[in-house]
Design an enzyme around this catalytic site. Sequence first.
Site, PDB file in Angstrom:
ATOM      1  N   GLU A  47       0.857  -1.197   0.000  1.00 35.03           N
ATOM      2  CA  GLU A  47       0.000   0.000   0.000  1.00 35.03           C
ATOM      3  C   GLU A  47       0.893   1.248   0.000  1.00 35.03           C
ATOM      4  O   GLU A  47       1.930   1.264   0.666  1.00 35.03           O
ATOM      5  CB  GLU A  47      -0.844  -0.016   1.287  1.00 35.03           C
ATOM      6  CG  GLU A  47      -1.675   1.243   1.530  1.00 35.03           C
ATOM      7  CD  GLU A  47      -2.309   1.268   2.933  1.00 35.03           C
ATOM      8  OE1 GLU A  47      -1.693   0.748   3.888  1.00 35.03           O
ATOM      9  OE2 GLU A  47      -3.415   1.825   3.056  1.00 35.03           O
ATOM     10  N   ASN A 110      -6.736   6.562  -1.879  1.00 31.81           N
ATOM     11  CA  ASN A 110      -5.680   5.586  -1.590  1.00 31.81           C
ATOM     12  C   ASN A 110      -5.913   4.448  -2.588  1.00 31.81           C
ATOM     13  O   ASN A 110      -6.866   3.681  -2.453  1.00 31.81           O
ATOM     14  CB  ASN A 110      -5.805   5.117  -0.138  1.00 31.81           C
ATOM     15  CG  ASN A 110      -4.655   4.227   0.292  1.00 31.81           C
ATOM     16  OD1 ASN A 110      -3.959   3.650  -0.528  1.00 31.81           O
ATOM     17  ND2 ASN A 110      -4.484   4.096   1.601  1.00 31.81           N
ATOM     18  N   LYS A 127      -9.288   2.421  -2.206  1.00 35.55           N
ATOM     19  CA  LYS A 127      -9.544   1.871  -0.868  1.00 35.55           C
ATOM     20  C   LYS A 127     -10.897   2.322  -0.321  1.00 35.55           C
ATOM     21  O   LYS A 127     -11.181   3.524  -0.248  1.00 35.55           O
ATOM     22  CB  LYS A 127      -8.413   2.297   0.075  1.00 35.55           C
ATOM     23  CG  LYS A 127      -8.457   1.682   1.466  1.00 35.55           C
ATOM     24  CD  LYS A 127      -7.196   2.084   2.235  1.00 35.55           C
ATOM     25  CE  LYS A 127      -7.110   1.470   3.617  1.00 35.55           C
ATOM     26  NZ  LYS A 127      -5.855   1.847   4.301  1.00 35.55           N
ATOM     27  N   GLU A 146      -5.782   8.877   7.710  1.00 32.45           N
ATOM     28  CA  GLU A 146      -6.340   8.491   6.401  1.00 32.45           C
ATOM     29  C   GLU A 146      -7.691   9.148   6.158  1.00 32.45           C
ATOM     30  O   GLU A 146      -8.024   9.502   5.033  1.00 32.45           O
ATOM     31  CB  GLU A 146      -6.461   6.968   6.291  1.00 32.45           C
ATOM     32  CG  GLU A 146      -5.121   6.281   6.106  1.00 32.45           C
ATOM     33  CD  GLU A 146      -5.276   4.857   5.634  1.00 32.45           C
ATOM     34  OE1 GLU A 146      -5.851   4.634   4.554  1.00 32.45           O
ATOM     35  OE2 GLU A 146      -4.818   3.951   6.359  1.00 32.45           O
ATOM     36  N   CYS A 172      -5.104  -2.859   2.520  1.00 35.72           N
ATOM     37  CA  CYS A 172      -4.870  -2.830   3.965  1.00 35.72           C
ATOM     38  C   CYS A 172      -6.118  -3.054   4.811  1.00 35.72           C
ATOM     39  O   CYS A 172      -6.575  -4.163   4.954  1.00 35.72           O
ATOM     40  CB  CYS A 172      -4.147  -1.543   4.362  1.00 35.72           C
ATOM     41  SG  CYS A 172      -3.435  -1.709   6.015  1.00 35.72           S
ATOM     42  N   ASN A 197       0.050  -1.309   5.337  1.00 34.69           N
ATOM     43  CA  ASN A 197       0.934  -0.619   6.295  1.00 34.69           C
ATOM     44  C   ASN A 197       0.219  -0.733   7.626  1.00 34.69           C
ATOM     45  O   ASN A 197      -0.733   0.004   7.890  1.00 34.69           O
ATOM     46  CB  ASN A 197       1.062   0.871   5.983  1.00 34.69           C
ATOM     47  CG  ASN A 197       1.985   1.190   4.836  1.00 34.69           C
ATOM     48  OD1 ASN A 197       3.154   1.498   5.027  1.00 34.69           O
ATOM     49  ND2 ASN A 197       1.448   1.159   3.632  1.00 34.69           N
TER      50      ASN A 197
HETATM   51  N1  CDV Z   1      -3.153   1.268   6.536  1.00 34.45           N
HETATM   52  C1  CDV Z   1      -4.150   0.691   7.223  1.00 34.45           C
HETATM   53  O1  CDV Z   1      -5.261   0.574   6.737  1.00 34.45           O
HETATM   54  N2  CDV Z   1      -3.861   0.265   8.472  1.00 34.45           N
HETATM   55  C2  CDV Z   1      -4.834  -0.292   9.352  1.00 34.45           C
HETATM   56  C3  CDV Z   1      -4.503   0.013  10.799  1.00 34.45           C
HETATM   57  C4  CDV Z   1      -4.621   1.444  11.096  1.00 34.45           C
HETATM   58  C5  CDV Z   1      -5.411  -0.748  11.727  1.00 34.45           C
HETATM   59  C6  CDV Z   1      -4.950  -1.803   9.196  1.00 34.45           C
HETATM   60  O2  CDV Z   1      -6.077  -2.304   9.161  1.00 34.45           O
HETATM   61  O3  CDV Z   1      -3.937  -2.508   9.144  1.00 34.45           O
END
Ligand code: CDV
Length: 312
Positions: A47, A110, A127, A146, A172, A197
Amino acid sequence: MTRIVTIGSAQMGPIAKDEGRQAVVQRLLTMLRQGAEQGCDLIVFPELTLTTFFPRWYMTDPAEVDSWFETEMPNAATQPLFDEARKLGVGFYLGYAEKVTEGGAVHHYNTAILVEKSGEIVGKYRKTHLPGHAEFEPERPFQHLEKRYFEPGNLGFPVFQAFGGVMGMCICNDRRWPETYRVMGMQGVEVIMLGYNTPRYFAPAPGLNHLADFHNHLVMQAGAYQNGAFVIGTAKAGVEEGCDLIGESCIIAPTGEIMAQCKTMGDELIVATCDLDICTDIQKNRWNFAGNREPAYYGAITASKGVVSPFE
Ligand code: CDV
């Protein structure tokens, strides 16, 4: 005829705040070439691959915010990646921050793209589930903004015919929501790619921090098994600007089993040979959605965003 796709998950170690896109692309090129040597058809990058994870900083200057975004893809910094992909015949999934003008308005997403072996972009995803917060929260050791810098994606969960199969993407936090996998599962998805991430420290519920690696695999393995699809999860890992990001990037079979897993917290490529006909078999014989699902009873899933208690 079998449908074998050799897929790599190209985990990245930390990207420093002052590391330029050109330097990052050199790291990506190294792993793209390693993937070519190992017979990869497709490589999945993380990501927001091109920069450090900038939502950990609170910014008020729009120009500073926009400096983290790409306004075209490919662009000068990423063109070498597209050129090398075409030369080597290796496709890729790439996450990046996208600034775009659509319908007369500027939007920030994103985003992830899927690039075929020809170097052509054949799929785009934005996203959907944005974690974190929109305003500065002083009690946090680092920010996760975010909700400030991105809008929720407006493309849904499309799938694409590419690499001889049905390909889907998410990013993510999307991987923690079963709806993400199921909406793609309902379109016959065979490979779900996702970059992440994930800070080990989760400010809203720090009591769960010791389970961060477990929960990472739990959701991806469940999504793979319950939809009969391969899931490729690729981290940006390690201590990035003081923030500890989990690793354990992995390639998961449609049985839910982990086929390959990163051992380090740095740049590391893992590879697995994925037979897409296993998806056909499992989707037809283990699950058979058409014969077994009962959608008349699933209405609550789309009727509201939050819980609607039948007792109030
Ligand atoms: N980049 C993300 O979406 N990270 C989220 C954290 C913040 C919980 C994740 O679900 O990994």
